[in-house]
Design a protein around this motif. Structure first.
Motif, PDB file in Angstrom:
ATOM      1  N   GLY A  51      -9.814  -0.022 -27.330  1.00 29.99           N
ATOM      2  CA  GLY A  51      -8.750  -0.871 -28.152  1.00 29.99           C
ATOM      3  C   GLY A  51      -7.634  -0.203 -28.837  1.00 29.99           C
ATOM      4  O   GLY A  51      -6.940  -0.245 -29.720  1.00 29.99           O
ATOM      5  N   ALA A  52      -7.992   1.386 -28.136  1.00 24.14           N
ATOM      6  CA  ALA A  52      -6.270   1.669 -28.044  1.00 24.14           C
ATOM      7  C   ALA A  52      -4.974   1.181 -28.144  1.00 24.14           C
ATOM      8  O   ALA A  52      -4.760  -0.039 -27.199  1.00 24.14           O
ATOM      9  CB  ALA A  52      -5.787   2.868 -27.605  1.00 24.14           C
ATOM     10  N   GLY A  71      -8.505   6.861 -36.860  1.00 26.22           N
ATOM     11  CA  GLY A  71      -8.934   5.767 -36.984  1.00 26.22           C
ATOM     12  C   GLY A  71     -10.170   5.969 -36.752  1.00 26.22           C
ATOM     13  O   GLY A  71     -11.485   5.589 -37.283  1.00 26.22           O
ATOM     14  N   GLN A  72     -10.725   5.516 -35.459  1.00 27.21           N
ATOM     15  CA  GLN A  72     -11.315   5.989 -34.932  1.00 27.21           C
ATOM     16  C   GLN A  72     -12.660   7.895 -34.657  1.00 27.21           C
ATOM     17  O   GLN A  72     -13.691   7.362 -35.054  1.00 27.21           O
ATOM     18  CB  GLN A  72     -11.341   6.689 -33.246  1.00 27.21           C
ATOM     19  CG  GLN A  72     -11.054   5.289 -32.029  1.00 27.21           C
ATOM     20  CD  GLN A  72     -11.394   3.913 -32.353  1.00 27.21           C
ATOM     21  OE1 GLN A  72     -12.238   3.943 -31.753  1.00 27.21           O
ATOM     22  NE2 GLN A  72     -10.652   3.545 -32.902  1.00 27.21           N
ATOM     23  N   VAL A  73     -11.479   8.920 -35.874  1.00 28.13           N
ATOM     24  CA  VAL A  73     -12.624  10.051 -35.804  1.00 28.13           C
ATOM     25  C   VAL A  73     -13.345   9.140 -37.460  1.00 28.13           C
ATOM     26  O   VAL A  73     -13.835   9.221 -38.216  1.00 28.13           O
ATOM     27  CB  VAL A  73     -11.349  11.176 -36.293  1.00 28.13           C
ATOM     28  CG1 VAL A  73     -11.583  12.107 -37.675  1.00 28.13           C
ATOM     29  CG2 VAL A  73     -11.133  11.250 -35.058  1.00 28.13           C
ATOM     30  N   ARG A  76     -16.608   7.446 -37.148  1.00 24.93           N
ATOM     31  CA  ARG A  76     -16.996   8.025 -36.859  1.00 24.93           C
ATOM     32  C   ARG A  76     -17.881   9.385 -37.840  1.00 24.93           C
ATOM     33  O   ARG A  76     -19.193   9.073 -38.481  1.00 24.93           O
ATOM     34  CB  ARG A  76     -16.387   9.514 -36.366  1.00 24.93           C
ATOM     35  CG  ARG A  76     -16.673   8.571 -34.312  1.00 24.93           C
ATOM     36  CD  ARG A  76     -16.135   9.799 -33.625  1.00 24.93           C
ATOM     37  NE  ARG A  76     -15.782   9.149 -32.372  1.00 24.93           N
ATOM     38  CZ  ARG A  76     -15.824   9.341 -30.847  1.00 24.93           C
ATOM     39  NH1 ARG A  76     -15.619  11.138 -31.821  1.00 24.93           N
ATOM     40  NH2 ARG A  76     -15.383   8.929 -30.007  1.00 24.93           N
ATOM     41  N   ARG A  77     -16.999   9.409 -38.821  1.00 33.75           N
ATOM     42  CA  ARG A  77     -17.304  10.077 -40.651  1.00 33.75           C
ATOM     43  C   ARG A  77     -17.959   9.203 -41.200  1.00 33.75           C
ATOM     44  O   ARG A  77     -18.524   9.228 -42.221  1.00 33.75           O
ATOM     45  CB  ARG A  77     -16.560  10.978 -41.013  1.00 33.75           C
ATOM     46  CG  ARG A  77     -15.770  11.772 -39.836  1.00 33.75           C
ATOM     47  CD  ARG A  77     -14.287  12.802 -41.069  1.00 33.75           C
ATOM     48  NE  ARG A  77     -14.340  13.642 -40.426  1.00 33.75           N
ATOM     49  CZ  ARG A  77     -12.979  14.117 -40.283  1.00 33.75           C
ATOM     50  NH1 ARG A  77     -12.176  14.236 -40.867  1.00 33.75           N
ATOM     51  NH2 ARG A  77     -12.340  15.150 -39.533  1.00 33.75           N
ATOM     52  N   THR A  78     -17.442   7.645 -41.495  1.00 31.39           N
ATOM     53  CA  THR A  78     -18.194   6.907 -41.624  1.00 31.39           C
ATOM     54  C   THR A  78     -19.481   6.754 -41.710  1.00 31.39           C
ATOM     55  O   THR A  78     -19.887   5.686 -40.841  1.00 31.39           O
ATOM     56  CB  THR A  78     -16.874   5.490 -42.515  1.00 31.39           C
ATOM     57  OG1 THR A  78     -15.940   6.219 -43.133  1.00 31.39           O
ATOM     58  CG2 THR A  78     -17.815   4.869 -43.006  1.00 31.39           C
TER      59      THR A  78
END
Length: 81
Positions: A51-52, A71-73, A76-78
């Protein structure tokens, strides 16, 4: 690509044009690696599949790619609800 770069202490200093210019996976990986974070060009096409934001030719703009990675990071944190 290099003609737009300003070099400082062996590292590439980013310019506005570099942030906005569409680049191939190899060019983008080279630029990111010069800035201090080594990245394999083979990873970028996988990110495009995930999706980039790339254009029809598979090129990415550094600023949009960086925002997508952030946004990907964040995803992962949420924790999933």
């Amino acid at each position: 690509m290099r003609k737009h770069a300003i070099h400082s202490a062996g590292r590439t200093k980013l310019t506005r044009k570099m942030l906005e210019t569409p680049m191939s996976a190899v060019q983008l990986a080279r630029l990111i690696s010069e800035a201090g974070k080594r990245i394999d060009p083979a990873v970028i096409p996988r990110h495009i599949k995930d999706g980039a934001p790339a254009d029809k030719r598979g090129r990415l703009r550094l600023a949009r790619y960086a925002a997508w990675l952030a946004g990907q990071v964040d995803k992962r944190r949420t924790p999933a609800k």
